[in-house]
Scaffold this active site. Structure first.
Site, PDB file in Angstrom:
ATOM      1  N   LYS A  64       0.793  -1.246  -0.077  1.00 45.39           N
ATOM      2  CA  LYS A  64       0.253   0.107   0.007  1.00 45.39           C
ATOM      3  C   LYS A  64       0.863   1.302  -0.231  1.00 45.39           C
ATOM      4  CE  LYS A  64      -4.084  -1.885   2.120  1.00 45.39           C
ATOM      5  NZ  LYS A  64      -5.029  -2.033   3.354  1.00 45.39           N
ATOM      6  N   LYS A 116      -8.222  -9.410  -8.612  1.00 42.90           N
ATOM      7  CA  LYS A 116      -9.271  -9.344  -7.884  1.00 42.90           C
ATOM      8  C   LYS A 116     -10.135  -8.323  -8.226  1.00 42.90           C
ATOM      9  CE  LYS A 116     -10.313 -10.149  -2.908  1.00 42.90           C
ATOM     10  NZ  LYS A 116      -9.877 -10.195  -1.293  1.00 42.90           N
ATOM     11  N   LYS A 137     -12.784  -2.185  -5.694  1.00 44.56           N
ATOM     12  CA  LYS A 137     -13.361  -1.086  -5.782  1.00 44.56           C
ATOM     13  C   LYS A 137     -12.686   0.185  -6.127  1.00 44.56           C
ATOM     14  CE  LYS A 137     -13.331  -0.855  -0.701  1.00 44.56           C
ATOM     15  NZ  LYS A 137     -14.095  -0.859   0.619  1.00 44.56           N
TER      16      LYS A 137
END
Length: 346
Positions: free
Chosen positions: A124, A208, A211
């Site tokens: 991240k 995957k 969103k």
């Protein structure tokens, strides 16, 4: 175990499931099949606490008004997917301050080396980790507090969260050992999520469903209407070959495998059963059937979400009632923790 701390005695409290979703974007089919329908099932089997992870969301910048709106949207999705606030406690994480206080205590129990090994922070933060918030780095410690403030024994997790759950177990064991409290915190077990848990992008069968994907065609949002759901299935990436007659051959074709998995999860069948029905047929026959099934399964959820979102005051009432309910549990745990650590007063 991360270090040589001996395992504590077995926790003797009640079984309890805890999980949550961050309010950082629209929920989609992957969230629905991988988490929400399973939450709805679990509430009938074990005491279930489901929260909106708004403290986790602010580890990266969130527009305040949008954060509040998305918190309500997650709650509406929980309710529309079948969670009953009379059975499962539904609440915003930030409304139960014990999460944050226990997280600080756990920051002083966890070791720096443990967090250095957390792969999600590396993913991240990217190449500029010095620009990341401290909260993003200590995110797994807050996650441990989320679980252990309720002494949850079971946690539904995907593959990307297994390392964090192992850290939770390590923190629980070290706290129990350091403060001479065998069995005080349980070592929570993962709940495997089963078929349909890993739904892939409609544009890339090896990524995957997310969103955060810039392409809205990559996912089916829970707020999509029937026309949008059907259109996205129709435009889903496939290959030119007919569907195979074996699971082994299907596994080598990620886009076909993903669509077959979605069909199986929505219909309650196995992939083998669905494949037996459609083997040898082209996507011209399979996609319309999948679109009809998806519309039938998801349109009621979308309609229920819109109904809940039209009454934000009712959503807030449900969330605050849930927070009051779980706070009664959290307060007892934190009071015991404070006494064990040596804090004076409440």
């Amino acid at each position: 175990m991360t270090d040589q701390t001996p395992a504590p005695a077995v926790y003797a409290g009640p079984d309890r499931v805890l999980s949550g979703v961050q309010p950082s974007g629209a929920l989609h089919l992957g969230n629905y099949l991988g988490a929400l329908v399973k939450f709805a099932r679990l509430q009938h089997e074990v005491e279930t606490f489901i929260f909106v992870a708004d403290l986790h969301a602010i580890t990266v910048w969130q527009e305040p008004a949008q954060l509040a709106a998305q918190t309500r949207e997650i709650a509406a999705a929980y309710l529309a997917s079948g969670l009953d606030p009379q059975k499962a406690a539904i609440f915003p994480q930030s409304a139960v301050r014990e999460h944050a206080e226990l997280a600080w205590i756990f920051n002083c129990v966890a070791r720096l080396g443990w967090l250095d090994r957390m792969t999600q922070f590396k993913e991240k933060s990217g190449k500029h980790k010095e620009r990341s918030s401290v909260g993003l780095y200590t995110y797994p410690v807050l996650q441990a507090a989320d679980i252990l403030i309720y002494r949850a024994t079971k946690v539904p997790v995907g593959d990307d969260q297994k390392q964090h759950l192992e850290l939770t177990r390590d923190i629980a064991a070290k706290f129990n050992h350091d403060f001479d409290s065998p069995g005080f915190f349980p070592l929570p077990e993962p709940l495997t999520q089963g078929p349909g848990a890993r739904v892939m992008s409609l544009r890339d069968g090896q990524a995957k469903m997310s969103k955060s994907d810039p392409s809205d065609l990559s996912r089916i949002n829970l707020t999509d209407d029937a026309d949008a759901i059907a259109a996205k299935i129709r435009k889903a990436r496939t290959d030119p070959e007919p569907l195979p007659d074996s699971l082994e051959a299907l596994a080598a074709r990620p886009e076909a495998d993903n669509l077959m998995g979605i069909f199986a999860a929505l219909s309650g069948e196995t992939k083998a059963e669905v494949l037996a029905r459609y083997a040898g047929q082209g996507f011209g026959a399979f996609k319309p059937a999948l679109a009809d099934l998806a519309v039938s399964a998801l349109s009621p959820v979308s309609a229920a979400m819109r109904s809940y979102l039209a009454d934000p005051a009712e959503i807030d009432r449900i969330l605050m009632a849930g927070a009051e309910r779980v706070r009664a549990v959290a307060e007892v745990t934190l009071k015991d923790v404070r006494a064990k650590v040596g804090f004076i007063g409440g």
